[in-house]
Each structure stands twice: as C-alpha cells, then as structure tokens.
Design an enzyme around this catalytic site. Sequence first.
Site, PDB file in Angstrom:
ATOM      1  CD  GLU A   1       5.666  30.946  93.966  1.00  0.00           C
ATOM      2  OE1 GLU A   1       6.516  31.643  95.408  1.00  0.00           O
ATOM      3  OE2 GLU A   1       4.624  30.175  93.965  1.00  0.00           O
TER       4      GLU A   1
ATOM      5  CD  GLU B   1       2.321  34.956  93.770  1.00  0.00           C
ATOM      6  OE1 GLU B   1       2.687  33.531  93.980  1.00  0.00           O
ATOM      7  OE2 GLU B   1       3.147  35.862  93.688  1.00  0.00           O
TER       8      GLU B   1
ATOM      9  CB  ALA C   1      -2.742  28.802  92.775  1.00  0.00           C
TER      10      ALA C   1
ATOM     11  N   GLY D   1       1.824  30.740  90.742  1.00  0.00           N
ATOM     12  CA  GLY D   1       3.142  29.161  91.492  1.00  0.00           C
ATOM     13  C   GLY D   1       3.450  29.361  89.886  1.00  0.00           C
TER      14      GLY D   1
END
Length: 326
Positions: free
Chosen positions: A176, A196, A128, A173
């Site tokens: 992911e 995270e 992010a 992210g």
Amino acid sequence: MAGLVGRTALLQAYRVQAADRDRACRLVAASSCSIRYVFSGKGNGLNGHAALTRHYSSDSKDDLRVRYLDGEDSGIVVVGINRPKAKNAISKNLVKMMFEAVEDIKKNNKVRSVIFCSLVPGIFCAGADLKERAKMHQNEVGPFVSKARALITELGNLPVPTIAAIDGAALGGGMEMALACDIRIASNTAKMGLVETKLAIIPGAGGTQRLPRAISVSLAKELIFAARVVDGTEACRLGIVNHSVEQNNSGDAAYLRSLELAREINPQGPIAVRMAKLAISQGIEVDLSTGLAIEEACYAQVIPTKDRLEGLAAFKEKRRPHYKGE
C-alpha cells in the site's frame, strides 16, 4: 428549431464548462495551498551520496534514514526504511518518523523528487508489525491503523514526484505504501501482494482503492481475494509497477533505476512538474470536462513564473535552462 436547440445545447455546455472551471479553481487552490515557491532554507540538512548505503542498528532512531542528496543530485531526497530485524514492518515509531520526514519534505521547496526505498536487502516492507500489534490492546488497534492510513495518504499527497524502489518483498501495508507513490520500480525478484485476506482482514491503508486505479478492477479483485503474491516481472506485466529490472549482486537494482529516473526529472521546471502532478492526480478522479478545467487552472499557475521565462530564453539561446523554482 434546429438552430434553437443548437444554441440551447451550446449555452448549457458553456454553463457546465464555467461551473467546471470554478470547481477546478477551488480544487487547485485547496490542493496547492501548501505549495509556496519560496525556498525554506532547509534544503540539504542531511548530506548523502548517490550510492545506496546500508546501515544496521537496533536503535529505534535508525528505523528511518532520510538523505537530501547534494551536488548534481541536489533536490533528490532518499527515504530509507531500516528495520532489519522486523523486515521493515510498519511500527508506531516508523509511522511517527515517516510523518516527520513527510512534513519536512512538504515544507522544503528545493525538493524535486523523493525515492522511498529499503536499506535492508531482500525486503521493501513486510506490512504491519504483527508482533507489536499482538501486544496492543484492542482499543489501540483502530487508532493505529487510522494513523498508518493517514500516513500513506500523506505520501500520496506529497506535491513532488515520488518513486517507490522495490528491491524486495512489499506485502500488505508495504504494498500500500508503494501504491501511494507516483511511480513504482521493482527488481525482478521482488515479491508484491495485498495479502490481508490470509489474516481474515482486508487492506486498510488504501489498497482496495489504489490497486484498482493502477490496474483493472477485475484484476485487482482477483489479486486481493486470492491474497496472491507476484514477482517484479509479473507486476510489470500487470501494470502494478512501471519498470522491472534484473536484480544485481548488491540487491539495489530498483533503487539505482529509481535514482536514474529522479535524475531525469531533476532538470525539468520544478513548479511545472508539481503542477503536472496536481493536474493528473486531481483530474483522474473527475469527469473529463472538469479535468480539463483543472488542467487549465494548473497551467495558469505556471504562466507568471520566472522559470517559464527562463525556459523560453534557454530555448532561444540554445542552452540548458537553469530553473530555480520561482
């Protein structure tokens, strides 16, 4: 008595299989409703060459570059993230552009595979955009995370094979995003991790669900709990990526290997490949009996196709088949 028990068991098994078939047909129908084997006419709207080209710009319109390859590579789409100053971090604009790219790909039945890569050396996606996140009001964070999660789910739901070419860091992210792809190829120097917990949060775009499905549950827990980062070689050993390749001087070794793989997929029957992906993706989430029924339902989709007849004719005539996705 034994015969009666046997007949009862057989009847029960038959009822289960029939129920599984009905369930499978519903799953396949729901999942393939967006798959129409009629070309949309938008095939090569963006021309590109097989070589990976890097372009840098501060213009937000250049955050994502989508190239529909042509010639013998027609059918391969390369989606390149291009935010060098932000280490390809996931921003509002990038999410918007990727949604648009995914929608275009879904509508185009000439597409046979998609490569997600980076146009920035040494980075795949740093997760992010925390600088942008810091400027968001608290009420904006939840909706943005939901939209990013929805995007990554859409990547996973693309009907064609997707390949993540990880030539650099894929963190949070970014990891992911790679996990949502069907196949992952990394350079040996790439760095990957769901980090995270370092920020006192958890993976929020599928990481806690997709990583345990890619490797063992206990290993996934270890990596997530410790926020551990692994290189491409270790990621391959753990089963996170399919292949680890030695990085080259251009910094695009994973992309080049991904392109080779896409070229292997390209000549195969496109409807068959889509149905194989659907059967695997749906089947892995259910019990074996239902999974076999899903496979049967997907197989039924390829029987009436022109491509199947072309495959038989090519085999008989000892020539290469020419599939049209019909």
